[in-house]
Scaffold this active site. Sequence first.
Site, short mmCIF file in Angstrom:
data_model
loop_
_atom_site.label_atom_id
_atom_site.label_comp_id
_atom_site.label_asym_id
_atom_site.label_seq_id
_atom_site.Cartn_x
_atom_site.Cartn_y
_atom_site.Cartn_z
N TRP A 130 40.27 -17.48 10.28
CA TRP A 130 40.28 -18.87 10.75
C TRP A 130 38.89 -19.18 11.31
CZ3 TRP A 130 41.69 -20.59 16.21
CH2 TRP A 130 41.94 -21.97 16.25
N ASP A 211 46.74 -12.63 16.60
CA ASP A 211 46.92 -14.08 16.60
C ASP A 211 48.20 -14.34 15.81
OD1 ASP A 211 46.82 -16.81 16.42
OD2 ASP A 211 44.77 -16.92 15.66
N LYS A 246 53.38 -24.68 15.02
CA LYS A 246 53.92 -24.80 13.66
C LYS A 246 55.41 -24.50 13.65
CE LYS A 246 49.43 -24.12 13.10
NZ LYS A 246 48.33 -24.83 12.53
C1 LMR Z 1 44.48 -24.68 10.72
O1 LMR Z 1 43.96 -23.59 10.48
O2 LMR Z 1 44.42 -25.62 9.94
C2 LMR Z 1 45.29 -24.85 11.98
O3 LMR Z 1 45.34 -23.65 12.67
C3 LMR Z 1 44.84 -25.98 12.80
C4 LMR Z 1 43.54 -25.76 13.49
O4 LMR Z 1 43.50 -25.93 14.71
O5 LMR Z 1 42.55 -25.43 12.84
#
Ligand code: LMR
Length: 396
Positions: A130, A211, A246
């Site tokens: 992420w 996470d 989510k």
């Molecule tokens: C995402 O990866 O789209 C979600 O976790 C929302 C975010 O805060 O980035």
Amino acid sequence: MFGTLDVAPADPILGLEEAFKRDPNPAKINLSVGVYRDAYGNTPVFRAVKRAEELILRNEISKTYLAIDGMPEYAAAVQALLFGPEHPLVTHQLAVTAHSPGGTGGLRVAADFLSKIRPNTTVWVSQPTWPNHPNVFRAAGLAVQTYPYFDAAGNRLDFDAMMAALANLPAGDAVVLHGSCHNPTGIDPTPEQWAHISSLLAERNLLPLVDFAYQGLANGIDVDATSIRTLWQPGREMIVVSSYSKNFGLYNERTGALTLVAATSSEAQAALSHIKTVVRTNYSNPPAHGAKIVTTILRTPELRSDWAAELGEMRARIRQMREKFVANLAALGVQRDFSFLLNQNGMFSFTGLSKAQVLRLRQEYAIYLVDSGRVNVAGMTEANLPLLCQAVAQML
Ligand code: LMR
């Protein structure tokens, strides 16, 4: 002071959300941010959430501050959801939980805590991960490095490369793992692989920092927790940051938690005292509403089973959209085999589309994917699928 500032780059995910809202194209399709959408393109409030809110509204008699670490009932509910109510870690009180503003808030508290107690910790994140992970840890002053994860050619987890890298990390560093539904690839380790990861981290004295933002969106609420339940062994330390954005649909209520597991109950309490100082100097104490909703649902059998049923419906719909996307592309004569999407978990997949192709999709079709080629499968609907598949087919 402010006149000299250049404009900061937009966030790679939430920045796209803003661009999408500005786009005047009526046929625009949003597959960027990880938000669930139903067949009509809406992000509904869970039935159980509405009912819990009614109960809270009726019974609430004060809005006084919560404790720095939040409500004890929420902490207990979170621990039972993560590990199961009878788990030894829960019954021996080896875990402490601080309610955080969303998963991101929990990650930042974890980062500040590590930075306070072990400023030289390097945080290892999967390549890819992420995009906000490195930013959060660096903002707390920690060094961030990557370990291999994704084999792009085979669209699979490069488990050997991952394990070889982890085997060489310095003891005491933290390893960020995704509890389920790896973001952005959708590829999770198997239960056997989790067992190997668990042994290796223990052997190397590395801290698992999990996470866990998608519990229940891969294969089931308990099944998805195999990761964290396998990572724990008696005597082990770990941190789990969970989010209820989510799986309870509580995105804008910012509802998350940091759960720290220590070797003994008194060590866990000592760690919590430091976590509380981190929280106090950041946001003082957490917002209440989302935590009250989660606690009410998890403690009320009828609401809990309705919540689990609705989460199951979401999971099934996401799977269905994966199948339809793959089948539609094949029906359009696309040569590239997209069947790998069927083996992935949760909202996200890597399409393998290049950044140039992603940009063309955005400019020519108003279809929004993250630049990396990550697609939010949960944003696909029966209505937008034909246009989406035609555009992807053309792009290839
Ligand atoms: C995402 O990866 O789209 C979600 O976790 C929302 C975010 O805060 O980035």
